[in-house]
Design an enzyme around this catalytic site. Structure first.
Site, short mmCIF file in Angstrom:
data_model
loop_
_atom_site.label_atom_id
_atom_site.label_comp_id
_atom_site.label_asym_id
_atom_site.label_seq_id
_atom_site.Cartn_x
_atom_site.Cartn_y
_atom_site.Cartn_z
CG HIS A 69 -2.16 -0.85 1.01
ND1 HIS A 69 -2.17 -2.19 1.31
CD2 HIS A 69 -3.39 -0.56 0.53
CE1 HIS A 69 -3.37 -2.69 1.04
NE2 HIS A 69 -4.13 -1.72 0.56
N GLY A 70 2.06 1.21 0.46
CA GLY A 70 2.87 2.41 0.46
C GLY A 70 4.21 2.21 1.13
#
Length: 469
Positions: A320-321
């Site tokens: 996700h990041g």
């Protein structure tokens, strides 16, 4: 160029549809590929170049995998190349910052712009190569069909992550699977409007609450304001991403391409395991098939199964990041799933369904505070402020963060994220019916379209949250 932007809705999409349908069938994949490349180039020429490079590598790699008797060495090279490109753009700066936190100044910190959709089309490419290598799919010989499969602008920016075997029957524009009739086109319009309404009318309005809360240090805010802000974020996240997925599915139907569903009312889940079977289903399924099962899945001893879950969900969080808050989010969900495997799920099943649902919503909300905060420190500060019920600095009132209209939208979002559809099964059936809507349904869609376009033309829309991932 977000799906909910003026440029896309009034220029790009109508132009793409007009050129596509005016062209002979044999040229339609070329047209779709060209418009998809234009869509990605709009976000950045370097990103479009990366997409073209990876498309060529994986298309040629798939052909070679189909010819070779010993496929594992080439498969390993292709997967490593894909991951190296993803890691170079997404995680190199994060890794350097983490190392420099231990040994200051050891590595230069580079932060190249993240190409649009790279997390999604890299996973799509890896899945394709693995499927070809293990014999689940035949290599695609046409570069134009492969381009549509990998980078169709309907799913390329933020998914769903598609599988080749699902898409193969409809990659030929002359096939029956690609045929678009009135019911199919009407269904596409319906999903597009519903997605636009979720995004522009609900998600972008809830973002106003969250943005104000997140702009103030969590240590200075009263606990009720923190709860309001992160509750708004939880609902914004769902309506933003599921709205994008609805629009993607609708756009696909216009061109005769059916995309997989990505959401199944995840906030109705009664365990975290069930939540992940309902939320971003294409990503969860990808990690299950290409990481969890190859690690041994649930066929191992319980201790090993728990380790597999921790690995998968730590990677899911990192996907996700490039930030520690996402790693912590994934690790927490892995630990919670281990607890459910060790007996918590059986205990919940003995209780009325309401308690399982309450447990899921509370655990999810607490972990989304860390996920959605401006950083890990801010997320932990927000949780501390909530658990200690801090009074915060003077002068912060509810009216400063949300007016009556925004609070009403937040309340309505609680009903529309699943409870209303569960109470009214016919409403759910109508939303997903693959046929032209009734007169009343068409009128309702026109109202949603009107208000959605009002928001879009007023310039109150924003990029989809998952574009940044």
């Amino acid at each position: 160029m977000a799906f909910s932007s003026v440029q896309f809705l009034f220029v790009f999409l109508p132009l793409a549809l007009a050129v596509y349908w005016l062209c002979p069938k044999r040229l339609r994949n070329i047209v779709l590929g060209a418009f998809s490349l234009l869509f990605f180039a709009w976000a950045g020429l370097k990103g479009a170049a990366v997409l073209v490079l990876l498309a060529c590598i994986n298309w040629l790699g798939g052909l070679w995998l189909g010819w070779l008797a010993h496929k594992k060495p080439l498969l390993a090279v292709l997967v490593l190349l894909d991951l190296a490109v993803l890691g170079g753009f997404k995680y190199a700066g994060f890794a350097a910052e983490s190392i420099n936190a231990v040994v200051p100044g050891l590595l230069p910190v580079l932060s190249p712009a993240l190409p649009l959709g790279i997390s999604f089309y890299v996973f799509t490419a890896i899945g394709y190569c693995v499927d070809v290598a293990v014999g689940r799919a035949e290599p695609e010989k046409s570069p134009f069909k492969f381009a549509v499969f990998l980078a169709f602008f309907g799913h390329g920016p933020s998914g769903p992550i598609v599988r080749y075997n699902q898409q193969a029957p409809q990659l030929d524009p002359r096939s029956k699977a690609r045929k678009v009739d009135l019911d199919r086109f009407s269904y596409g319009i319906k999903r597009l409007i519903l997605g636009l309404a979720k995004k522009a009318i609900i998600a972008d309005q809830l973002a106003l609450i969250y943005a104000k809360v997140a702009s103030v240090p969590a240590a200075t805010l009263p606990a009720p304001i923190l709860i309001l802000g992160y509750t708004a974020y939880m609902m914004q996240l769902y309506f933003d991403f599921s709205g994008y997925s609805d629009m993607a599915i609708g756009i696909g139907e216009f061109f005769g391409i059916t995309l997989p569903e990505n959401f199944d009312y995840p906030y109705l889940a009664c365990s975290i395991g069930e939540y992940w079977r309902r939320w971003h289903m294409s990503l969860s399924g990808w990690f299950r098939d290409y990481v969890y099962i190859p690690l041994g899945g649930s066929r191992c001893r319980l201790r090993r199964t728990c380790l597999n879950l921790l690995i998968v969900f730590t990677l899911t969080g990192l996907w996700h990041g490039a930030a520690w808050q996402y790693v912590v989010f994934g690790l927490l969900h892995g630990l919670i799933l281990c607890a459910e495997r060790l007996g918590l799920r059986r205990a919940l099943e003995r209780l009325p369904r309401f308690f399982g649902h309450l447990y899921t919503v509370m655990v999810l909300w607490l972990t989304l505070v860390i996920f959605g905060a401006p950083g890990l420190k801010e997320g932990l500060a927000a949780l501390w402020g909530i658990f200690t019920w801090q009074s915060g600095a003077k002068g912060y009132t509810l009216a400063a963060f949300a007016d009556a209209k925004l609070l009403l939208i937040l309340a309505v979002s609680f009903l529309l994220c699943g409870p209303l559809q569960a109470l009214r099964p016919k409403l759910k059936e109508a939303l997903y019916a693959r046929k032209a809507p009734s007169l009343a349904g068409a009128a309702g869609l026109l109202v949603l379209l009107f208000f959605g376009l009002m928001r879009v033309t007023a310039g109150t829309y924003s990029a989809f949250i998952y574009f940044q991932f």
